[in-house]
Design an enzyme around this catalytic site. Structure first.
Site, PDB file in Angstrom:
ATOM      1  CD  GLU A 182      40.806  49.144  38.218  1.00 41.01           C
ATOM      2  OE1 GLU A 182      40.082  48.953  37.231  1.00 41.01           O
ATOM      3  OE2 GLU A 182      40.391  49.008  39.391  1.00 41.01           O
ATOM      4  CE  LYS A 219      40.152  45.368  36.872  1.00 40.15           C
ATOM      5  NZ  LYS A 219      39.023  44.848  37.666  1.00 40.15           N
TER       6      LYS A 219
END
Length: 301
Positions: A182, A219
């Protein structure tokens, strides 16, 4: 071991091909007071960290046990370490998610952000990572999540973020878990679009270095240019590309998500928006059901 491998294959297939989104229930030490305040529980309602974590676990339990929190719409849920170590109806939270709800459990493993440098915030060192991953495997967790933040279109900083994410991600994969990488681009950054261009190039570079069997998830912030991450979705190493809400209110996050085909939500604040401690179970479940259905609809386009 065979049973675990079969179970992981089932979870992997669900994450790769299932329709739905990921619920992010992983607010940690620093963000828990904010999450509780949004839920209507102020800081004067608890005096110790333990009391705070008990209250947030009660909130998460209420969300997870709600009939609205259903695998028809939700593929996975990300937990905070403290939540993983607690139970719902006698089962560890991750086991409850999978056994009772058929929802794939993930664990947030990062320890927060380092001080800004080169226009980014790297992850702080994760001192107990190996021990934490061992516990996650024991708790039947499928994957992990870790967050860095990009604030400027600084090529050096963005490269450092992506290299750090993939290095830790490889350690996680080697423990038998699927890492969610992420590198969040700050939605308020004036250089958001340029940052995303550098970020995508660095991600592709790191994906190309991976051994054939390595699987990761990504993400990312919802991109400025619609369908910008399309080519990442077809990369053989990538299980799924998911989007964080990043500070957008639910309606705006859904609208932007819907314009990015194949991108699915992994929302936190936008999911729990409008849920409060004082609501009756009927009102709480109704509000959650509406939110879940709207996020699901934006995720399946």
């Amino acid at each position: 071991m065979e049973n675990r491998e079969a179970l992981n294959t089932t979870k992997l297939n669900r994450m790769q091909t299932g329709k739905g989104f990921i619920a992010a229930l992983d607010q940690s030490g620093g963000s828990t007071p904010k999450a509780l305040a949004q839920y209507g529980v102020q800081e004067n309602n608890y005096s110790t960290e333990e009391e705070m974590y008990t209250l947030v676990h009660d909130m998460r339990t209420r969300i997870i046990k709600s009939p609205a929190f259903d695998s028809s719409y939700i593929l996975g849920a990300i937990l905070f370490e403290n939540t993983m170590d607690r139970k719902i109806d006698g089962l560890y939270t991750s086991d409850y998610l999978w056994e009772k709800k058929n929802i794939v459990p993930f664990l947030k493993v990062d320890k927060g952000l380092a001080e800004p440098a080169n226009g980014v915030q790297l992850m702080k060192p994760i001192s107990n990572l190996d021990e934490l991953l061992t516990r996650a495997v024991e708790r039947n967790v499928f994957g992990t999540k870790m967050r860095s933040v990009i604030k400027e279109a600084n090529a050096i900083g963005i490269r450092e973020v992506v290299e750090q994410q993939f290095a830790v991600g490889l350690q996680i994969f080697n423990k038998g878990l699927v890492p969610i990488i992420e590198p969040e681009v700050d939605i308020y950054s004036p250089a958001k679009e340029e940052s995303e261009q550098i970020l995508k190039a660095e991600i592709i570079k790191q994906l190309n270095l991976l051994d054939k069997e390595v699987k990761v998830m990504l993400k990312l912030s919802i991109p400025t240019v619609n369908d910008f991450y399309k080519e990442l979705m077809t990369n053989p190493h990538v299980v799924r590309v998911v989007a964080l809400s990043g500070g957008y209110a639910q309606e705006e996050a859904n609208q932007k998500l819907a314009e990015n085909h194949g991108l699915i939500a992994s929302f936190s604040r936008a999911l729990s928006e409008g849920l409060t401690f004082g609501q009756s179970d009927e009102d709480f479940n109704l509000k959650l059901e509406k939110s879940i259905k709207r996020i699901y609809e934006a995720s399946i386009l």
